[in-house]
Design a protein around this motif. Structure first.
Motif, mmCIF file in Angstrom:
data_model
loop_
_atom_site.group_PDB
_atom_site.id
_atom_site.type_symbol
_atom_site.label_atom_id
_atom_site.label_comp_id
_atom_site.label_asym_id
_atom_site.label_seq_id
_atom_site.Cartn_x
_atom_site.Cartn_y
_atom_site.Cartn_z
ATOM 1 N N LEU A 282 -38.329 -87.482 -49.888
ATOM 2 C CA LEU A 282 -38.980 -86.612 -50.877
ATOM 3 C C LEU A 282 -38.377 -85.214 -50.852
ATOM 4 N N GLN A 283 -38.093 -84.724 -49.647
ATOM 5 C CA GLN A 283 -37.508 -83.382 -49.512
ATOM 6 C C GLN A 283 -36.144 -83.316 -50.199
ATOM 7 N N LYS A 295 -41.149 -80.728 -51.093
ATOM 8 C CA LYS A 295 -41.587 -82.093 -50.814
ATOM 9 C C LYS A 295 -42.897 -82.416 -51.525
ATOM 10 N N SER A 296 -43.837 -81.493 -51.481
ATOM 11 C CA SER A 296 -45.142 -81.735 -52.110
ATOM 12 C C SER A 296 -45.015 -81.825 -53.630
ATOM 13 N N GLY A 297 -44.102 -81.003 -54.203
ATOM 14 C CA GLY A 297 -43.892 -81.031 -55.651
ATOM 15 C C GLY A 297 -43.311 -82.362 -56.102
ATOM 16 N N ASN A 299 -43.533 -85.208 -54.466
ATOM 17 C CA ASN A 299 -44.547 -86.227 -54.245
ATOM 18 C C ASN A 299 -45.595 -86.221 -55.357
ATOM 19 N N HIS A 300 -45.973 -85.047 -55.820
ATOM 20 C CA HIS A 300 -46.973 -84.923 -56.891
ATOM 21 C C HIS A 300 -46.473 -85.587 -58.186
ATOM 22 N N LYS A 303 -46.442 -89.376 -57.872
ATOM 23 C CA LYS A 303 -47.794 -89.920 -57.979
ATOM 24 C C LYS A 303 -48.212 -90.033 -59.441
#
Length: 314
Positions: A282-283, A295-297, A299-300, A303
């Motif tokens: 993801l990173q 990474k969170s972006g 992953n969002h 999803k």
């Protein structure tokens, strides 16, 4: 030679200098492998288990130092069977035997020998150094330990609950936890913690065995640490691959049944990036976007694509 045998060989070479410690060692040997017989005239004979010749030789070495007794009759062929065990005659001089038993507090008030299974007088091991000597020679007599490369286990196999309780109390006087379990007709005092076995080797004054065990423990712990790390990394890789495979499956379904042109720009970019880089984390995936996201972006957005694929399927 097994590790247990190496420990015993080292302990056999250790002779206490103080007489009170020598008496503790003699008490340990007599109570562990000795058998005393008394005839109708009151004359005593001392026998010892014939399978422990090295310890019997140490017994006579200590006897010479503590009492200047030279009565070594190891060459004798006189043997007896007691409770399924073979015992060899080692002393037949009544006066010498009485002097020995009196010194190690194994004569009762009437001058009769106290049975080894009844334990020893605690006065014999009132000092910490005497406890060390008793534990050391008891281990040679009835102790054993497993190979530290395989497991951590040290034990004393005693004939009676009294003997086991006394050894357990001596070990615990040095802040080492010991436990007792009954195994058939025997009572076994045991330790299973590697660090506490090392401490007991130190107490029994076996520095070479202690060092060898510590080296084995270090290698074993490093090996286990590497294995845990490899297993963890393998699990993480598997998890990443499975997640990427599922994401790719969702994106291809959307492409076939919905079309990328109908996706918002951010979702279209992450979908195209995932198809181009199926093995990326993801990173790493977020860095292929313009502008890059964390990474969170990433992953969002993935999803969101998963939720869209599920809606299209339903």
């Amino acid at each position: 030679m097994s590790f247990s045998a190496e420990v015993k060989e080292e302990l056999l070479g250790h002779l206490s200098g103080a007489r009170h410690c020598q008496l503790a060692g003699l008490a340990a040997i007599v109570s562990a492998i000795g058998h005393i017989e008394q005839d109708d005239d009151g004359k005593m004979r001392l026998y010892m288990r014939s399978d422990n010749v090295s310890l019997i030789r140490k017994f006579f070495t200590i006897l010479r130092k503590a009492f200047k007794i030279e009565n070594d009759i190891l060459a004798s062929n006189i043997q007896i069977h007691v409770s399924g065990r073979l015992y060899k005659l080692v002393m037949d001089n009544d006066e010498d035997i009485r002097n020995l038993l009196l010194a190690i507090h194994m004569l009762d008030s009437e001058g009769n020998p106290i049975k080894p299974e009844d334990g020893i007088d605690t006065l014999i091991t009132k000092n910490a150094c005497c406890k060390r000597a008793f534990l050391r020679d008891s281990f040679i007599a009835v102790g054993s330990m497993s190979d530290p490369n395989k497991s951590y286990h040290l034990e004393y196999v005693c004939d009676s609950p009294k003997q086991a309780d006394q050894i357990k109390e001596m070990i615990e006087s040095f802040d080492i936890e010991a436990k007792i379990i009954q195994r058939k007709k025997y009572h076994v005092v045991y330790i299973k913690e590697g660090s506490e076995i090392v401490d007991l080797l130190n107490i029994m004054e076996a520095p070479l065995s202690l060092m060898n065990m510590e080296n084995m423990r270090i290698v074993k712990e490093v090996r286990n640490s590497i294995n845990r790390r490899v297993n963890c990394e393998a699990a993480n890789i598997t998890k990443t691959v499975n997640a990427a495979s599922k994401q790719t499956e969702d994106i291809l379904y959307i492409q076939q049944h919905y079309g990328f042109n109908n996706l918002p720009q951010g979702l279209r970019e992450i979908a195209e990036a995932r198809l181009e880089h199926p093995d990326a984390t993801l990173q790493e995936l977020g860095q292929y976007l313009d502008p890059p996201v964390g990474k969170s972006g990433a992953n969002h957005r993935l999803k969101k694509l998963h939720e869209l694929a599920d809606r299209i399927r339903s």
